[in-house]
Structures are given as C-alpha cells and as structure tokens.
Design an enzyme around this catalytic site. Sequence first.
Site, short mmCIF file in Angstrom:
data_model
loop_
_atom_site.label_atom_id
_atom_site.label_comp_id
_atom_site.label_asym_id
_atom_site.label_seq_id
_atom_site.Cartn_x
_atom_site.Cartn_y
_atom_site.Cartn_z
N HIS A 3 -5.57 5.91 -2.29
CA HIS A 3 -5.97 4.56 -2.68
C HIS A 3 -6.65 4.60 -4.05
O HIS A 3 -7.33 5.57 -4.39
CB HIS A 3 -6.91 3.96 -1.65
CG HIS A 3 -6.41 4.06 -0.24
ND1 HIS A 3 -5.34 3.32 0.21
CD2 HIS A 3 -6.82 4.81 0.80
CE1 HIS A 3 -5.11 3.61 1.47
NE2 HIS A 3 -6.00 4.52 1.86
N HIS A 44 -4.37 11.73 1.68
CA HIS A 44 -4.70 11.81 3.10
C HIS A 44 -3.61 11.19 3.95
O HIS A 44 -2.74 10.47 3.45
CB HIS A 44 -6.03 11.11 3.39
CG HIS A 44 -6.01 9.63 3.07
ND1 HIS A 44 -6.24 9.15 1.81
CD2 HIS A 44 -5.76 8.55 3.84
CE1 HIS A 44 -6.15 7.83 1.81
NE2 HIS A 44 -5.86 7.43 3.05
N ARG A 47 1.73 4.91 -1.31
CA ARG A 47 2.45 5.83 -0.43
C ARG A 47 3.24 6.81 -1.30
O ARG A 47 4.06 6.38 -2.12
CB ARG A 47 3.38 5.01 0.47
CG ARG A 47 4.01 5.75 1.62
CD ARG A 47 4.93 4.83 2.42
NE ARG A 47 4.23 3.68 2.96
CZ ARG A 47 4.62 2.42 2.79
NH1 ARG A 47 5.70 2.13 2.08
NH2 ARG A 47 3.93 1.44 3.34
#
Length: 323
Positions: free
Chosen positions: A105, A180, A200
């Site tokens: 992110h 992650h 992604r």
Amino acid sequence: MKNTLHPLKFQPILKEKIWGGEKLIQQFNRKSNSKQLGESWEVSTVPGDISKVVNGHLKGQSLQEILEAYKADLIGHKNYKRFGNDFPLLIKFIDAKQDLSIQLHPDDDLAKERHNSFGKTEMWYVMQADKDANLIVGFNQDMDRDTYLKHLEEKTLPKILNFDKVKEGDTYFIEAGRVHAIGAGVLLAEIQQTSDVTYRVYDWDRVDDEGNARDLHNDIAIDAFKFNMKDDFRVDYEKQKNASNKMVSCPFFTTNFIDIDSEIEKTNTKDSFLIYMCVDGEVELSTETTSDVISKGETILVPADIKDFKLRTKGAKLLEVYV
C-alpha cells in the site's frame, strides 16, 4: 444534542472475495449465503461502504452523518483538528480460505497525490489459523529494486518473500510500503487507516470462473515499495489480565490487548474515540445510561465525549483501538 451520543454498533458490510471462505458465517454468525465471504467491514467511511448504526436512538444513521453532526464530540478535539470530517480508521475481520495476492500500500504522501486518499498502514491480529497457515510479510533477504524486478519478471517472487507460520494471538504491524499477504487458512482482525488503495503485484497466476486474471498494478506499485525496512513487523506484547496491554503505537493508531475476566472501570483520557473489537468471548460495555454486549467477531465504538464506562465479563479478549 451534545449529550446524546452513545456507544455505537454498526451493521457489518460484507465483501465477497475470490479468496474468501465461510468462517465469518460459521464463527461470527454473519448473514450470507456466500461460499467466498472474505471480509466483514466493521467501522467504515469509505465512499460506497459507509457503516450504519444498529443500536440506540442513533440507529439508522451513518457514521459519516454522525461525524459531521457531532464532530469533536465523536472523535476527539485533536483528531477533529487533524482529520476534520474524515474518519481516520477502517476496521475489518478477514477470512482467507485461499492465499491473498502479494500486495503493498502507498504511504500518505503518495496516496494523497495519486488517489486523494489516506495511505494504508495496518496491523493484523490472528484470531484463528489452520495448521501450517502462513502470513507473508517482507522479504527473506536484503532486497533492492533491481533484484525484486528480476524475480517479478521471472515469476519467482515467492522465493524471496518471508513466510511466517502463525497461530492465534500472533500480531503483525504492516507499514505502508511493505510487501505482504494473508495466507490460506487465516482468520484475523485488521486495523488500518481509512483507505481502500491496494497495489497488487502477484496473484499466484490464478483466474476466475471465466478465465480472467485479476488486474495487477506493478507499473505504479514499484514507487510505493520501501525496500530493506527493518524486520520489526512481529509484535510482542504483554498479556496482563484486566489491563490494557500496548501492542502497536504509531502515528495512525494505537492498539491495546485486554484479556478480561471480571469488571473493570474505564476512564477515557485520550481525547479520542475508542473502538473495541471482541476477538474471543463476550463482554458487556455499560455507561450511566446504556448497556451493550459484543461477542466474538463484533465491534463497538465509544465516542470521545463518553469518559466513564465499565467492561464486564466472565471471560473475553478485546482489541482496544484509538488515535
């Protein structure tokens, strides 16, 4: 109007996901016929997914409406000065029947510039994990941009990722910019900044029922990476009974762990709302005028202007969250 706020329970917002399962239905009694229920959003002001109150005289009102009406009385003076009418946190429960995509992110600066959004720093508390279930957090070796891109291109990304076997109670702090993924078989509580921005980078080469792969975001994700972050993402915390035990404290939220088996009196001196996520058992939260019960898989928000209340139970575990 100033004296009419009460602890707020919300209608869960349910999200089907390609990787979701049925634990949220089976263990938390979520009402759904889905076989792929991945997320239950507990407290949200993400546009299009705004939480609605299900208890008390504010029943039916949205969290956004209440924030705009009550302002600092709801979230605290320092928080209202900092965030205005933007509620700062998004609270979820997540069930991964399959592995989630490898992702990361953006931080506040990049998210503001690109998406007019908060960034996304988050934390996970594992509520249940199947045998040999993993979380992926960070890399298993020193990493740089060129090495990462080489593995990405050759589809060998999993070789350089750090896999941790997990069990109930394990806690991870995931700063913006850290790669992650939640592994198959993990049920967890997630506390994060209010953001629905995910980059992604790898999705295990899977496709949906129609043969379509999900979009990847590698062209923009590379600028969000923070390579060679310290391996300080595993959270050690005390478990003293009937007390708030510090787990995570960062600029975006603080989370405490409470293992409670009696009645404790709480006084809120934080100039912030408090959110309680029940991760085991059942607890009654009572003020001078109200009483609410939250069970495993439920959440309640205590407004900032409610200073004194009690927590009462024969046995429960809570996450206590504030900003």
